[in-house]
Write a protein that holds these residues in place. Structure first.
Motif, PDB file in Angstrom:
ATOM      1  N   GLY A 486     -15.238 -36.837 -43.282  1.00 20.98           N
ATOM      2  CA  GLY A 486     -16.564 -36.580 -43.811  1.00 20.98           C
ATOM      3  C   GLY A 486     -17.444 -37.810 -43.792  1.00 20.98           C
ATOM      4  N   THR A 487     -16.849 -38.966 -44.040  1.00 22.72           N
ATOM      5  CA  THR A 487     -17.590 -40.225 -44.012  1.00 22.72           C
ATOM      6  C   THR A 487     -18.094 -40.514 -42.604  1.00 22.72           C
ATOM      7  OG1 THR A 487     -16.162 -41.044 -45.787  1.00 22.72           O
ATOM      8  CG2 THR A 487     -17.457 -42.679 -44.582  1.00 22.72           C
ATOM      9  N   ILE A 488     -17.252 -40.266 -41.612  1.00 14.54           N
ATOM     10  CA  ILE A 488     -17.654 -40.469 -40.220  1.00 14.54           C
ATOM     11  C   ILE A 488     -18.805 -39.541 -39.861  1.00 14.54           C
ATOM     12  CG2 ILE A 488     -16.899 -40.245 -37.817  1.00 14.54           C
ATOM     13  CD1 ILE A 488     -14.093 -41.136 -38.769  1.00 14.54           C
ATOM     14  N   ASP A 489     -18.735 -38.288 -40.283  1.00 13.74           N
ATOM     15  CA  ASP A 489     -19.814 -37.343 -39.984  1.00 13.74           C
ATOM     16  C   ASP A 489     -21.140 -37.792 -40.586  1.00 13.74           C
ATOM     17  OD1 ASP A 489     -18.304 -35.649 -38.433  1.00 13.74           O
ATOM     18  OD2 ASP A 489     -17.767 -34.321 -40.090  1.00 13.74           O
ATOM     19  N   ALA A 490     -21.084 -38.303 -41.825  1.00 20.36           N
ATOM     20  CA  ALA A 490     -22.310 -38.783 -42.466  1.00 20.36           C
ATOM     21  C   ALA A 490     -22.875 -39.986 -41.711  1.00 20.36           C
ATOM     22  CB  ALA A 490     -22.024 -39.159 -43.917  1.00 20.36           C
ATOM     23  N   ALA A 491     -21.999 -40.865 -41.239  1.00 16.49           N
ATOM     24  CA  ALA A 491     -22.445 -42.028 -40.465  1.00 16.49           C
ATOM     25  C   ALA A 491     -23.039 -41.601 -39.127  1.00 16.49           C
ATOM     26  CB  ALA A 491     -21.269 -42.982 -40.250  1.00 16.49           C
ATOM     27  N   ARG A 492     -22.448 -40.590 -38.503  1.00 19.76           N
ATOM     28  CA  ARG A 492     -22.946 -40.108 -37.218  1.00 19.76           C
ATOM     29  C   ARG A 492     -24.358 -39.535 -37.340  1.00 19.76           C
ATOM     30  NH1 ARG A 492     -19.937 -35.705 -34.966  1.00 19.76           N
ATOM     31  NH2 ARG A 492     -20.989 -36.124 -33.011  1.00 19.76           N
ATOM     32  N   THR A 493     -24.655 -38.921 -38.479  1.00 20.62           N
ATOM     33  CA  THR A 493     -26.007 -38.405 -38.702  1.00 20.62           C
ATOM     34  C   THR A 493     -27.012 -39.551 -38.662  1.00 20.62           C
ATOM     35  OG1 THR A 493     -25.186 -36.563 -40.048  1.00 20.62           O
ATOM     36  CG2 THR A 493     -27.502 -37.179 -40.327  1.00 20.62           C
ATOM     37  N   MET A 494     -26.667 -40.669 -39.296  1.00 18.33           N
ATOM     38  CA  MET A 494     -27.554 -41.834 -39.286  1.00 18.33           C
ATOM     39  C   MET A 494     -27.653 -42.437 -37.890  1.00 18.33           C
ATOM     40  SD  MET A 494     -26.724 -43.756 -42.926  1.00 18.33           S
ATOM     41  CE  MET A 494     -24.981 -43.435 -43.090  1.00 18.33           C
ATOM     42  N   LEU A 495     -26.532 -42.468 -37.163  1.00 14.08           N
ATOM     43  CA  LEU A 495     -26.553 -42.990 -35.797  1.00 14.08           C
ATOM     44  C   LEU A 495     -27.442 -42.134 -34.895  1.00 14.08           C
ATOM     45  CD1 LEU A 495     -22.749 -43.820 -35.375  1.00 14.08           C
ATOM     46  CD2 LEU A 495     -24.610 -45.490 -35.330  1.00 14.08           C
ATOM     47  N   GLY A 496     -27.364 -40.826 -35.083  1.00 12.73           N
ATOM     48  CA  GLY A 496     -28.189 -39.928 -34.294  1.00 12.73           C
ATOM     49  C   GLY A 496     -29.671 -40.143 -34.522  1.00 12.73           C
ATOM     50  N   GLN A 497     -30.024 -40.477 -35.767  1.00 12.37           N
ATOM     51  CA  GLN A 497     -31.424 -40.767 -36.082  1.00 12.37           C
ATOM     52  C   GLN A 497     -31.903 -42.034 -35.383  1.00 12.37           C
ATOM     53  OE1 GLN A 497     -31.174 -40.853 -40.354  1.00 12.37           O
ATOM     54  NE2 GLN A 497     -31.230 -38.622 -40.547  1.00 12.37           N
ATOM     55  N   ASP A 498     -30.952 -42.893 -35.028  1.00 19.19           N
ATOM     56  CA  ASP A 498     -31.275 -44.123 -34.286  1.00 19.19           C
ATOM     57  C   ASP A 498     -31.166 -43.931 -32.773  1.00 19.19           C
ATOM     58  OD1 ASP A 498     -31.699 -45.427 -36.659  1.00 19.19           O
ATOM     59  OD2 ASP A 498     -29.746 -46.430 -36.682  1.00 19.19           O
ATOM     60  N   GLY A 499     -30.873 -42.715 -32.342  1.00 23.38           N
ATOM     61  CA  GLY A 499     -30.782 -42.444 -30.920  1.00 23.38           C
ATOM     62  C   GLY A 499     -29.440 -42.747 -30.302  1.00 23.38           C
ATOM     63  N   VAL A 500     -28.417 -42.991 -31.119  1.00 20.10           N
ATOM     64  CA  VAL A 500     -27.074 -43.272 -30.609  1.00 20.10           C
ATOM     65  C   VAL A 500     -26.287 -41.965 -30.540  1.00 20.10           C
ATOM     66  CG1 VAL A 500     -24.912 -44.523 -30.983  1.00 20.10           C
ATOM     67  CG2 VAL A 500     -27.092 -45.582 -31.615  1.00 20.10           C
ATOM     68  N   THR A 501     -25.840 -41.572 -29.354  1.00 19.46           N
ATOM     69  CA  THR A 501     -25.033 -40.362 -29.222  1.00 19.46           C
ATOM     70  C   THR A 501     -23.567 -40.695 -29.509  1.00 19.46           C
ATOM     71  OG1 THR A 501     -24.716 -40.726 -26.850  1.00 19.46           O
ATOM     72  CG2 THR A 501     -26.573 -39.345 -27.524  1.00 19.46           C
ATOM     73  N   SER A 502     -22.902 -39.760 -30.157  1.00 19.60           N
ATOM     74  CA  SER A 502     -21.509 -40.036 -30.540  1.00 19.60           C
ATOM     75  C   SER A 502     -20.700 -38.756 -30.594  1.00 19.60           C
ATOM     76  CB  SER A 502     -21.459 -40.730 -31.903  1.00 19.60           C
ATOM     77  OG  SER A 502     -21.967 -39.882 -32.921  1.00 19.60           O
ATOM     78  N   ASN A 503     -19.410 -38.928 -30.436  1.00 20.35           N
ATOM     79  CA  ASN A 503     -18.441 -37.872 -30.698  1.00 20.35           C
ATOM     80  C   ASN A 503     -17.548 -38.312 -31.844  1.00 20.35           C
ATOM     81  OD1 ASN A 503     -19.306 -36.142 -28.723  1.00 20.35           O
ATOM     82  ND2 ASN A 503     -17.742 -36.716 -27.218  1.00 20.35           N
ATOM     83  N   HIS A 504     -16.990 -37.341 -32.536  1.00 21.15           N
ATOM     84  CA  HIS A 504     -16.066 -37.639 -33.636  1.00 21.15           C
ATOM     85  C   HIS A 504     -14.790 -36.842 -33.424  1.00 21.15           C
ATOM     86  CE1 HIS A 504     -14.944 -36.773 -38.124  1.00 21.15           C
ATOM     87  NE2 HIS A 504     -14.109 -37.616 -37.554  1.00 21.15           N
ATOM     88  N   ILE A 505     -13.675 -37.551 -33.413  1.00 26.70           N
ATOM     89  CA  ILE A 505     -12.371 -36.890 -33.303  1.00 26.70           C
ATOM     90  C   ILE A 505     -11.515 -37.277 -34.498  1.00 26.70           C
ATOM     91  CG2 ILE A 505     -10.174 -36.879 -32.047  1.00 26.70           C
ATOM     92  CD1 ILE A 505     -11.716 -36.930 -29.467  1.00 26.70           C
ATOM     93  N   THR A 506     -10.955 -36.265 -35.136  1.00 28.10           N
ATOM     94  CA  THR A 506      -9.966 -36.487 -36.182  1.00 28.10           C
ATOM     95  C   THR A 506      -8.597 -36.182 -35.589  1.00 28.10           C
ATOM     96  OG1 THR A 506     -11.509 -35.841 -37.936  1.00 28.10           O
ATOM     97  CG2 THR A 506      -9.167 -35.798 -38.474  1.00 28.10           C
ATOM     98  N   ILE A 507      -7.713 -37.144 -35.611  1.00 26.21           N
ATOM     99  CA  ILE A 507      -6.362 -36.934 -35.076  1.00 26.21           C
ATOM    100  C   ILE A 507      -5.480 -36.387 -36.194  1.00 26.21           C
ATOM    101  CG2 ILE A 507      -4.334 -38.025 -34.049  1.00 26.21           C
ATOM    102  CD1 ILE A 507      -6.146 -39.939 -32.636  1.00 26.21           C
ATOM    103  N   ARG A 508      -4.953 -35.200 -35.967  1.00 22.68           N
ATOM    104  CA  ARG A 508      -4.199 -34.509 -37.004  1.00 22.68           C
ATOM    105  C   ARG A 508      -2.710 -34.410 -36.681  1.00 22.68           C
ATOM    106  NH1 ARG A 508      -5.028 -29.699 -37.648  1.00 22.68           N
ATOM    107  NH2 ARG A 508      -4.486 -29.712 -39.856  1.00 22.68           N
TER     108      ARG A 508
END
Length: 577
Positions: A486-508
């Motif tokens: 969840g923390t990574i997802d919240a950070a990705r939202t901020m990165l997206g606002q800065d124009g940084v594209t990202s993927n998030h993978i959780t290894i289970r």
């Protein structure tokens, strides 16, 4: 109106901080808000600073917030330690008894409420937590009758007189602060919740419920932070399903009892933390050698040794994968949400019996003890598979024995329970032949080792890796495990606002490592950041070992006992992108 708000209460351990948080969050849950909580507490029964922080939202959330809107303080230490989190214009509700002051540089509004005095006027200072709750609840402008209902449920067993006194304490706190503030604070007025029914529980409770749904009927365990709540939950619930919990003298007894019960056919589990897992290692090897199903929950905390018993860490990964001497097949899976904690316990029991191996369910303190909202579980998804369990073995002739460790094409031998007709065989921790007799024959040894180790070649659990709406060629791939999602997802939202594209993978699925599933995403990413709560980059090490791409991988590590905050992940990821 605002869509989310962060509330924290702080004081000395044993001062009612936990019960205040529990009632406050229960009332919010009844209104239909989404909640995510984190407990900061000391490794002692009473004394030492403790605080509970809750993030309240009209939408689903899976991370604590960077800042703070309202701080409820029972002492000056709580203000000194936590006020730096307050956003500009935040609020402090403090007990007037200690003459509270706001530290220099903190832009906040202070409401000094005679919390202890009001409680004592009602008969006991113990009710000061209800006075404080009423004060902070009133500032939000939320209906007091909902809070009072939560108070009734908390204290109902103590009789109507106690309930009425606590409700009066809530009322007095609310009236006092509203008079000071001139009414509820508009800037803290939450938007309406969706009103839908939600579960509100800690990961350990979901693990306990999941184990019951999986058919577990015995837990053998020794209490240890932060795993004890699993045991406490099952002590209350398992007897209703014909099961029981046995508190053993130590973790060695717990795991060997679990092995014996599983051998006898009863789905059994044990749970511990790092120090207990260390004690279990020899017995885990016994389960591997005898191909006996075994489910262990390891709730990680700060180590080594006694370390930080009540703080967040993810440093047991290598111990779980490599801790046993010799070489055995084992499975390590890592839930990443409350829902995962429930469903993964079913997966763990099924995999353990299908492949006849130890399965370790790896959580961390934040996931195990953080209380969160989640959707009701779908029990139609619960499927029980007991693998190659033989119930109709043909009769044995003469000295013939059942081939419990038969060399089969898939490496998984037929399993029979003791006492079944036609199932007579040997069981031993030394190397053995197909019927279990001890054997040091070189050819037999190699065949048996290959049989055991190769049977996991095709294993892939549900969502071995979890990918959220992937970009084709992202600037950044962020990888995490456990409670960091969840923390990574919240950070990705901020990165997206800065124009940084990202993927998030959780290894289970930690072991066997899901190389084939992960590799395509590593290949496409320009840069990879692996986030973990340890000092030696253990997850990143697994990725480099099994999938490569070491030149792309950077690690973001935190091992001070605290979970990651979204802003920390955002800043570090932006620098690396």
């Amino acid at each position: 109106m605002i869509s989310q708000l962060s509330w924290k209460i702080g004081g000395q351990q044993g001062e009612g901080v936990e019960s205040t948080d529990r009632i406050f969050s229960t009332a919010l849950n009844r209104l239909g808000y989404y909640l995510y909580g984190y407990r900061h507490f000391s490794s002692r029964i009473k004394g030492g600073h403790t605080n509970n922080k809750i993030r309240i939202s009209t939408k689903p959330i899976r991370a604590i917030s960077d800042d703070l809107d309202i701080l409820v303080a029972f002492d000056q230490e709580s203000i000194d330690l936590n006020s730096a989190e307050l956003r500009k214009g935040g609020v402090i509700v403090a007990d007037a008894k200690f003459n509270p002051t706001i530290p220099d540089g903190i832009d906040a509004r202070l409401f000094a409420v005679p919390i202890t005095k009001m409680a004592e006027e009602l008969g006991t200072s113990l009710m000061k937590n209800m006075v404080a709750s009423g004060a902070s609840w009133a500032l939000l402008g939320l209906p007091l009758e909902v809070f009072n209902k939560a108070v009734e449920e908390e204290f109902g067993r103590k009789g109507p007189a106690i309930v009425e006194k606590n409700i009066e304490a809530v009322k007095r706190g609310a009236e006092f602060v509203l008079e000071q503030a001139g009414g509820p604070l508009d800037e803290f007025k939450l938007g309406e919740a969706d009103g839908e029914q939600k579960l509100f529980m800690i990961g350990n409770e979901a693990i306990g419920l999941g184990s019951i749904a999986a058919g577990c009927r015995l837990m053998s365990a020794y209490p240890i932070t932060p795993a004890s709540e699993i045991m406490e939950y099952l002590i209350k619930k398992l007897p209703k399903f014909g099961g029981t919990v046995v508190q053993t003298e130590d973790e060695i007894a717990a795991v060997t009892m679990a092995i014996g019960a599983n051998y006898a056919g009863v789905r059994t589990m044990t749970a511990s933390a790092g120090p207990g897992l260390s004690l279990m290692m020899e017995a885990i090897g016994l389960a591997g050698m005898t191909e006996t199903p075994l489910v262990i929950v390891n709730t990680q905390r700060g180590g080594p040794s006694t370390g930080l018993p009540t703080k967040q860490e993810q440093s047991d990964l290598n111990a779980m994968v490599y801790g046993t001497h010799g070489e055995i097949p084992k499975v390590v899976i890592a839930p990443a949400s409350i829902e995962d904690c429930f469903y993964d316990m079913i997966e763990a029991f099924n995999v353990s019996e299908q492949y006849q191996v130890p399965v370790i369910v790896m959580t961390d303190l934040q996931l195990s003890l953080g209380k969160q909202s989640c959707d009701p579980f779908d029990y139609s998804k619960v499927q029980i598979s007991r693998g190659k369990l033989v119930t109709d073995a043909p009769a044995l002739e003469g000295p013939e024995l059942f081939k419990r460790y038969e060399l089969t094409e898939d490496g998984i031998s037929p399993r029979i329970l003791p006492g079944e007709k036609g199932g007579l065989h040997h069981v031993t921790g030394v190397e053995h032949d197909e019927v279990g007799r001890p054997s040091e024959n070189a050819m037999n040894r190699q065949r048996m080792m290959d049989k055991r180790l190769n049977k996991l070649n095709d294993l892939s659990i549900r969502d071995a890796i979890r990918v959220d709406a992937p970009n084709e060629t992202p600037d950044l791939l962020i990888i995490g495990m456990g409670s960091t999602g969840g923390t990574i997802d919240a950070a990705r939202t901020m990165l997206g606002q800065d124009g940084v594209t990202s993927n998030h993978i959780t290894i289970r699925q930690i072991h066997p490592f899901p190389t084939a599933a992960l590799t395509p995403y590593l290949e496409k990413a320009k840069k990879v950041v692996v986030i973990e709560n340890n000092a030696t980059a253990q997850l990143a090490g697994q990725i480099k070992m099994y999938a490569g791409y070491a030149d792309k991988i950077e690690s973001l590590l935190k091992y001070d006992g605290n979970p990651f905050l979204p802003l920390e992940v955002y800043k570090a990821s932006k620098e690396l992108s």
